[in-house]
Write an enzyme that holds these catalytic residues in place. Structure first.
Site, PDB file in Angstrom:
ATOM      1  N   SER A 272     -13.204  -6.021   1.888  1.00 18.75           N
ATOM      2  CA  SER A 272     -13.961  -5.152   1.288  1.00 18.75           C
ATOM      3  C   SER A 272     -15.492  -5.785   1.284  1.00 18.75           C
ATOM      4  O   SER A 272     -16.330  -6.624   0.367  1.00 18.75           O
ATOM      5  CB  SER A 272     -13.817  -5.488  -0.403  1.00 18.75           C
ATOM      6  OG  SER A 272     -12.122  -4.842  -0.721  1.00 18.75           O
TER       7      SER A 272
ATOM      8  N   GLY B 168     -23.990   2.302  -4.619  1.00 20.85           N
ATOM      9  CA  GLY B 168     -24.634   1.786  -5.856  1.00 20.85           C
ATOM     10  C   GLY B 168     -24.000   2.354  -7.072  1.00 20.85           C
ATOM     11  O   GLY B 168     -22.942   2.929  -7.112  1.00 20.85           O
TER      12      GLY B 168
ATOM     13  N   GLY C  90     -16.753  -0.723  -1.714  1.00 30.18           N
ATOM     14  CA  GLY C  90     -17.602   1.144  -1.551  1.00 30.18           C
ATOM     15  C   GLY C  90     -18.837   0.564  -2.412  1.00 30.18           C
ATOM     16  O   GLY C  90     -19.920   1.580  -2.379  1.00 30.18           O
TER      17      GLY C  90
ATOM     18  N   TYR D 281       1.500  -1.205  -0.148  1.00 27.72           N
ATOM     19  CA  TYR D 281       0.175  -0.639   0.067  1.00 27.72           C
ATOM     20  C   TYR D 281       0.949   1.015   0.065  1.00 27.72           C
ATOM     21  O   TYR D 281       1.748   1.376   0.608  1.00 27.72           O
ATOM     22  CB  TYR D 281      -0.669   0.020   1.431  1.00 27.72           C
ATOM     23  CG  TYR D 281      -1.453  -1.241   1.235  1.00 27.72           C
ATOM     24  CD1 TYR D 281      -1.985  -1.969   0.293  1.00 27.72           C
ATOM     25  CD2 TYR D 281      -2.974  -0.834   2.838  1.00 27.72           C
ATOM     26  CE1 TYR D 281      -3.117  -2.887   0.320  1.00 27.72           C
ATOM     27  CE2 TYR D 281      -3.424  -2.413   2.676  1.00 27.72           C
ATOM     28  CZ  TYR D 281      -3.779  -3.081   1.764  1.00 27.72           C
ATOM     29  OH  TYR D 281      -4.467  -4.331   1.798  1.00 27.72           O
TER      30      TYR D 281
END
Length: 343
Positions: free
Chosen positions: A206, A216, A211, A60
């Site tokens: 996740s 949506g 997300g 990361y």
């Protein structure tokens, strides 16, 4: 705010907060890295709120996320958290390599310890399985790091069932990290049962569909140009046109339940069992508080079934990961005899 309880992760003694914090996006996976002071404040708020399981990796940034956590956890805070990091993915010359040979494992661990400014990593995962190195060899080196006090517990990420079994026979695996959410349920067929048979904890990354269950199809419109999710087939416009129906159904049920769609999706993961720790990521304190609120959302068996009916096998279009990226589906390693012969 809901109380964040504690769970046992695996059968080796590791105990973590029932919900963790994925730290990836703090260092720019979804665009530009966030301001360091803000992210340190977020980490401190998480700990004060009872979220003590913090998840990072050397890739990361690369490297900058571990450095950030090192700064955030200076002093007494270090002893209040369960710090997880990973090794195994190396970027050089724009190319990603997956590595699991013993020399690399040690070098990666020692570099992470330095960046995190700690003497020991609580949970150290192999981020992706090196299919050229027998898993016994990689875990054998991890076992030495445990014996040396540099690592407390060992984990695997995106490992196949057979690889998990072989690894666990070399040294107990405390946790397996995998993508698990309402729209990523393929792990339920083989990986989850294997972990439970062996007494291995499950860490769900996740859990909000990267997300998707927060907003949506509108989420895609907000992606910055360098957001890696643009490369995920599930978010391609032609697939999202179909997938947005799933969000609409979840959102409608969340309205009935008096919660947000993301809380409902996260509550579904929490209801999978007390051996599961989801690690939703965020860079905003208000979103972190909302995620904690998911712990208060109670679902009946009928409501669980209703949620699952929205995401039947043919309800989702597009692969969950970047095409060509290693997952548990391609994570078997060669026999140990081949390594000995080559050595």
């Amino acid at each position: 705010m809901a109380k964040v309880g504690r769970i046992k992760l695996g059968s080796q003694g590791l105990e973590v907060s029932a919900q963790g914090l994925g730290c990836m996006n703090m260092s720019g996976a979804h665009g530009t890295p966030k301001p360091e002071p803000d992210m340190i404040a977020l980490v401190h708020h998480a700990i004060q709120s009872g979220i003590t399981h913090l998840d990072t990796t050397d890739i990361y940034g690369p490297h900058t996320n571990e450095i950030l956590l090192g700064k955030a956890l200076k002093g007494a805070l270090r002893n209040k958290v369960e710090l997880a990091s990973k090794f195994g993915v190396s970027f050089a010359d724009g190319k990603a390599d997956i590595l699991g040979d013993p020399a690399y494992v040690r070098a990666a661990c020692e570099a992470s310890l330095k960046r995190l400014e700690v003497d020991c990593i609580d949970l150290y995962y192999q981020h992706r399985v090196d299919t050229h190195v027998p898993i016994e060899v990689t875990v054998g080196k991890l076992k030495k790091l445990v014996e040396e006090g540099k690592v407390k517990y060992i984990g695997l990420s995106e490992a196949s069932a057979s690889t998990i079994r072989i690894a666990h026979a070399v040294h107990p695996i405390a946790a397996v990290q995998l993508e698990w959410s309402l729209w990523a349920r393929d792990v339920e067929e083989d990986i989850i049962p294997t972990c439970r048979e062996l007494g291995i904890g499950i860490v769900a990354y996740s859990p909000l569909g990267r997300g998707f269950f927060s907003s949506g199809a509108k989420l895609v419109e907000s992606f910055p140009e360098n957001d890696y999710r643009k490369r995920l087939p599930r978010f391609y416009p032609e697939n999202m046109e179909h997938n947005k129906i799933i969000f609409e159904r979840v959102n409608e049920m969340a309205t009935r339940k008096g919660c947000t769609p993301s809380q409902l999706a996260l509550a579904w993961v929490h209801h999978q069992g007390n051996d599961v720790c989801p690690i939703p990521g965020t860079t905003r304190i208000e979103n972190l508080n909302q995620n904690i609120g998911a712990l208060s959302v109670k679902l009946t068996p009928e409501e669980m079934a209703e949620l699952e009916s929205f995401v039947s096998t043919d309800a989702i279009k597009g692969e969950r990961s970047v095409l060509g990226l290693a997952t548990y589906k391609d994570a078997d390693t060669p026999p140990l005899s081949s390594w000995k012969a080559a050595a």
